[in-house]
Scaffold this active site. Structure first.
Site, PDB file in Angstrom:
ATOM      1  N   LYS A 120      -4.906  20.116   5.150  1.00  0.00           N
ATOM      2  CA  LYS A 120      -5.645  18.882   4.867  1.00  0.00           C
ATOM      3  C   LYS A 120      -6.370  18.394   6.110  1.00  0.00           C
ATOM      4  O   LYS A 120      -7.551  18.052   6.080  1.00  0.00           O
ATOM      5  CB  LYS A 120      -4.687  17.797   4.370  1.00  0.00           C
ATOM      6  CG  LYS A 120      -5.369  16.519   3.958  1.00  0.00           C
ATOM      7  CD  LYS A 120      -4.481  15.320   4.063  1.00  0.00           C
ATOM      8  CE  LYS A 120      -4.418  14.828   5.487  1.00  0.00           C
ATOM      9  NZ  LYS A 120      -3.590  13.636   5.679  1.00  0.00           N
ATOM     10  N   ASP A 138      -5.468  14.214   0.229  1.00  0.00           N
ATOM     11  CA  ASP A 138      -4.381  13.356   0.719  1.00  0.00           C
ATOM     12  C   ASP A 138      -3.795  12.600  -0.478  1.00  0.00           C
ATOM     13  O   ASP A 138      -4.135  12.884  -1.633  1.00  0.00           O
ATOM     14  CB  ASP A 138      -4.882  12.406   1.823  1.00  0.00           C
ATOM     15  CG  ASP A 138      -5.778  11.309   1.272  1.00  0.00           C
ATOM     16  OD1 ASP A 138      -6.111  11.335   0.063  1.00  0.00           O
ATOM     17  OD2 ASP A 138      -6.137  10.405   2.040  1.00  0.00           O
TER      18      ASP A 138
END
Ligand code: SF4
Length: 210
Positions: A120, A138
């Site tokens: 991420k 997220d």
């Protein structure tokens, strides 16, 4: 959800946040990398408070090593997991100096090998620095994507795969920032503001939250 509806959703969010970007403050590629690392499980606003002072004294890997672990901890001690994060920042800075001429590598595989940087974070960094069409998943992106029926998956890598398929490619560069902003300010985890939502006429999840 049809392609037309997904495009309509992205268009509306884009009109709401026309110059969307990460809310993490930085002054160069290295400080953005550090801000992203610090933001794990921490609100961007808290990170910005801490980095405002930290980056005055350490905005390069060399300066970070000169600052040292103990003083770095003093700067970031109000952030969750600060011991781990401080260790990762020092180790990561050493690697950047030894392997990348003190520059941030602009390659996802190389970024993911750095301490404290996962998939991420690598996507967020390349998205910001290179405008790369990577979608960073997220907690906000995962929640909003599920409510908008972009995905039924719960695993982050599966959600990311679904989003590349569902969202038209012209939106990939800005998709995660748009979904983050929508999740942060309207489609919140608790008590989403459905009655004021720009998507309420096309979102099938709205009745669950009114
Ligand atoms: S209508 Fe409600 S659930 Fe749907 S996107 Fe908007 S805030 Fe989220």
């Amino acid at each position: 959800m049809t392609d037309i509806l997904v495009s309509e959703i992205m268009n509306r969010l884009n009109s709401l946040f026309p110059s969307v970007s990460s809310e993490l403050n930085s002054i160069n590629d290295y400080t953005f990398l550090i801000a992203v690392l610090l933001s794990a499980q921490t609100k961007d606003k808290r990170v910005n408070i801490v980095t405002k002072e930290l980056f005055k004294v350490a905005s390069t890997p060399v300066q970070m090593l000169e600052l040292g672990l103990d003083k770095l901890k003093e700067y970031i001690k109000t952030i969750g997991l600060y011991n781990n994060k401080a260790n990762n920042i020092i180790n990561l800075s050493k690697i950047l100096i030894e392997q990348y001429n003190a520059e941030v590598p602009l390659d996802r595989d190389q970024l993911e090998l750095l301490p404290g940087i996962g998939r991420k974070s690598a996507n967020v960094i390349l998205n910001k620095i290179c405008n790369a069409p990577y979608i960073a998943v997220d907690t906000h992106v995962a929640r909003v994507s599920k409510r908008l029926e972009f995905t039924k998956n719960t695993k982050v890598n599966k959600i990311e795969e679904d989003l590349y398929k569902v969202i038209p490619s012209e939106y990939h560069t800005i998709a995660s920032n748009l979904l983050v902003m929508h999740g942060r300010y309207t489609c919140t985890a608790k008590n989403p503001k459905c009655s004021k939502c720009i998507l309420k006429d096309i979102c099938n999840s709205r009745n669950k939250y009114f």
